[in-house]
Structures are given as C-alpha cells and as structure tokens.
Design a protein around this motif. Structure first.
Motif, PDB file in Angstrom:
ATOM      1  N   SER A  46       0.817  -1.203   0.000  1.00  0.00           N
ATOM      2  CA  SER A  46       0.000   0.000   0.000  1.00  0.00           C
ATOM      3  C   SER A  46       0.855   1.260   0.000  1.00  0.00           C
ATOM      4  O   SER A  46       1.893   1.326   0.657  1.00  0.00           O
ATOM      5  N   ALA A  47       0.361   2.274  -0.733  1.00  0.00           N
ATOM      6  CA  ALA A  47       1.017   3.579  -0.727  1.00  0.00           C
ATOM      7  C   ALA A  47       0.681   4.359   0.541  1.00  0.00           C
ATOM      8  O   ALA A  47       1.325   5.366   0.838  1.00  0.00           O
ATOM      9  N   LEU A  48      -0.331   3.900   1.281  1.00  0.00           N
ATOM     10  CA  LEU A  48      -0.643   4.450   2.605  1.00  0.00           C
ATOM     11  C   LEU A  48      -0.172   3.453   3.654  1.00  0.00           C
ATOM     12  O   LEU A  48      -0.317   2.242   3.475  1.00  0.00           O
ATOM     13  N   VAL A  74      -1.676  -4.230   5.708  1.00  0.00           N
ATOM     14  CA  VAL A  74      -0.937  -4.465   4.464  1.00  0.00           C
ATOM     15  C   VAL A  74       0.480  -3.913   4.592  1.00  0.00           C
ATOM     16  O   VAL A  74       0.754  -3.038   5.407  1.00  0.00           O
ATOM     17  N   GLU A  75       1.369  -4.428   3.753  1.00  0.00           N
ATOM     18  CA  GLU A  75       2.744  -3.947   3.751  1.00  0.00           C
ATOM     19  C   GLU A  75       2.834  -2.566   3.098  1.00  0.00           C
ATOM     20  O   GLU A  75       2.070  -2.261   2.182  1.00  0.00           O
ATOM     21  N   LYS A  78       5.481 -14.376  -7.093  1.00  0.00           N
ATOM     22  CA  LYS A  78       4.298 -13.930  -6.360  1.00  0.00           C
ATOM     23  C   LYS A  78       3.601 -12.815  -7.137  1.00  0.00           C
ATOM     24  O   LYS A  78       4.244 -12.029  -7.826  1.00  0.00           O
ATOM     25  N   VAL A  79       2.288 -12.739  -6.998  1.00  0.00           N
ATOM     26  CA  VAL A  79       1.527 -11.616  -7.542  1.00  0.00           C
ATOM     27  C   VAL A  79       1.639 -10.461  -6.550  1.00  0.00           C
ATOM     28  O   VAL A  79       1.493 -10.655  -5.342  1.00  0.00           O
ATOM     29  N   VAL A  80       1.919  -9.268  -7.047  1.00  0.00           N
ATOM     30  CA  VAL A  80       1.993  -8.091  -6.187  1.00  0.00           C
ATOM     31  C   VAL A  80       0.797  -7.190  -6.505  1.00  0.00           C
ATOM     32  O   VAL A  80       0.584  -6.827  -7.656  1.00  0.00           O
ATOM     33  N   ILE A  81       0.022  -6.865  -5.469  1.00  0.00           N
ATOM     34  CA  ILE A  81      -1.157  -6.011  -5.634  1.00  0.00           C
ATOM     35  C   ILE A  81      -0.837  -4.650  -5.023  1.00  0.00           C
ATOM     36  O   ILE A  81      -0.569  -4.547  -3.825  1.00  0.00           O
ATOM     37  N   PHE A  82      -0.847  -3.625  -5.851  1.00  0.00           N
ATOM     38  CA  PHE A  82      -0.558  -2.269  -5.391  1.00  0.00           C
ATOM     39  C   PHE A  82      -1.874  -1.583  -5.026  1.00  0.00           C
ATOM     40  O   PHE A  82      -2.760  -1.430  -5.867  1.00  0.00           O
ATOM     41  N   ALA A  83      -1.979  -1.159  -3.768  1.00  0.00           N
ATOM     42  CA  ALA A  83      -3.208  -0.536  -3.282  1.00  0.00           C
ATOM     43  C   ALA A  83      -2.956   0.917  -2.900  1.00  0.00           C
ATOM     44  O   ALA A  83      -1.819   1.354  -2.762  1.00  0.00           O
ATOM     45  N   ALA A  84      -4.040   1.648  -2.727  1.00  0.00           N
ATOM     46  CA  ALA A  84      -4.025   3.057  -2.297  1.00  0.00           C
ATOM     47  C   ALA A  84      -3.461   4.002  -3.349  1.00  0.00           C
ATOM     48  O   ALA A  84      -2.970   5.079  -3.021  1.00  0.00           O
ATOM     49  N   GLY A  85      -3.548   3.613  -4.616  1.00  0.00           N
ATOM     50  CA  GLY A  85      -3.115   4.502  -5.697  1.00  0.00           C
ATOM     51  C   GLY A  85      -1.668   4.938  -5.542  1.00  0.00           C
ATOM     52  O   GLY A  85      -0.787   4.129  -5.236  1.00  0.00           O
TER      53      GLY A  85
END
Length: 238
Positions: free
Chosen positions: A103-105, A111-112, A127-134
């Motif tokens: 997460s960007a937050l 979350v990391e 691994k799949v990386v999911i980027f959250a928080a824009g």
C-alpha cells in the motif's frame, strides 16, 4: 517460456470490474472467474502486478460524499482500493497462488508499505503483487498509479482491463458503426481525443515508452491470449 509475448506485466483493474452485475461491492462469482484466469497466466511464468481501483466500494457511499472536500474523498477512495486488494489477495490464496498487497498508505497492521525493491523481489519469486491506495496522494487516479508502478517495476506493458474489448473510433454502445483500433499511437490517440487513460497517466506512459493494451476482462481467455501475443484488444504505443 519461449511462447510468451510478455514476461512482466502490470494489470490495471478497475473496481467496477469486480462488481459483475451488482450495483456496487464485490461479486463473488465475478472475482473467482477473474482470479482463475489471472492465476493461469501466473502459472505460465509471467511476473504479474496489479493496480486495483476502488470505485465499486466507494460507489456505495457516493451519495453521502456529495459536497465533500476532494482530498478527503480521494483518501476514502484509497481505503476502498485497499479493501479490494485484500479481497483479491484472499481469492488468490484460495486458488493456490501467493499474492502480496503493498500500500502507498501506511496501514502496517493490515498491508505492507510499498517498497520498490521488495516488490521486485516478490515478482521474481513468482508472487503476484497487488498495489493498493493509488499513488498515496489525492488528486491522482489509479490510472496514474498504474503508469507509475508499471514504470517503477520495469513492466513491459500496462494491461488496462475494461468491460470493452479495446479502443473504438466512437462509443460502440451508441454507434453501431464504431470500429475497434488494433493498434494506435499515443500521439494519434491524443489528437483524436480518445479516452484511453486519464491525461497524467497517459503522458507518463508515453514519456516512459510504456505501451498500453486495452482489453476486455469479461471476455474469457482474453488475458492469456494477450500474454501469448494474440491480436486481442487495442495496443497503444509510441
């Protein structure tokens, strides 16, 4: 591996893609189908990262957000993307694929935080990386986050998943004579005012020479066909 057109990709998923036919929220059948197709691609050896939007969650509270300060509303939207990212992460777990949400937050209990070298290592480990928080900043969309993270991780292409199978000369829902572009340049898309991504994201992809493929996530097998180099969707390039 030799039959893969792309080795490392950034998949941009809108929150609306998770809704199915529901008004808002997450449709379980939709997310399971989507995750199964993405997992098949990952098992082929593709290093895949995802930027997820939050419109499906935020849509449920949108009437109450009317007149709200824009920055506050944007932060609420970022939290919605984290909720979606956690749903995706758990769905991957259920099909036997390891995913990590970054997460960007900073919400470290959940979350990391986003750390680029760590994200790169996860991708290299399969691994799949999911980027959250824009991007972590108000006034920037998740399209911009996709362009930014795609550039940072060295993705070969940004795959923009939509409910339409590409970029058309006009809205295909309104104009039956609309024609889908197989390929189009960034400059041509700008001159024709085609809404591929928001302006900031589009400019960043163009400057970084990062191509964009617009395709339909609801079309079965479309993602795999793109990874294998098939003429699917619309390629936007320099």
């Amino acid at each position: 591996m030799s039959n893969l057109a792309y080795k490392r990709v950034l998949l941009k998923l809108s929150g609306e893609a998770l809704m199915g036919d529901d008004a808002y929220g997450i449709n379980r059948i939709t997310i399971e189908r989507m995750i199964t197709e993405i997992a098949d691609v990952v098992r082929m050896g593709v290093e895949l990262a995802i930027v997820i939007g939050g419109g499906n969650i935020f849509r449920g509270v949108a009437p109450g957000a009317a007149g709200m300060d824009r920055a506050t509303a944007d932060y609420m939207g970022m939290l919605a993307t984290i909720m979606n990212a956690l749903a995706l992460q758990d769905a991957f777990r259920q099909v036997g694929v390891t995913a990590r949400t970054m997460s960007a937050l900073n919400i470290e209990q959940v979350v990391e935080p986003y750390i680029r070298p760590k994200a790169m290592r996860y991708l290299e480990e399969g691994k799949v990386v999911i980027f959250a928080a824009g991007t972590g900043n108000p006034f920037f969309t998740t399209d911009t986050a996709a362009a930014l993270r795609g550039s940072e991780i060295g993705a070969e292409i940004v795959l923009k998943a939509t409910k339409v199978d590409g970029v058309y000369t006009a809205d295909p829902k309104k104009d039956p004579n609309a024609v889908r572009y197989a390929t189009i340049s960034f400059d041509e898309a700008i001159s024709k005012n085609l809404q591929v991504m928001d302006a900031t994201a589009f400019a960043l992809c163009r400057d970084q020479k990062l191509p964009i493929k617009v395709f339909s996530i609801v079309k079965p097998g479309a993602l795999k066909q793109i990874i294998e180099g098939a003429n699917e969707g619309t390629l936007v390039h320099v």
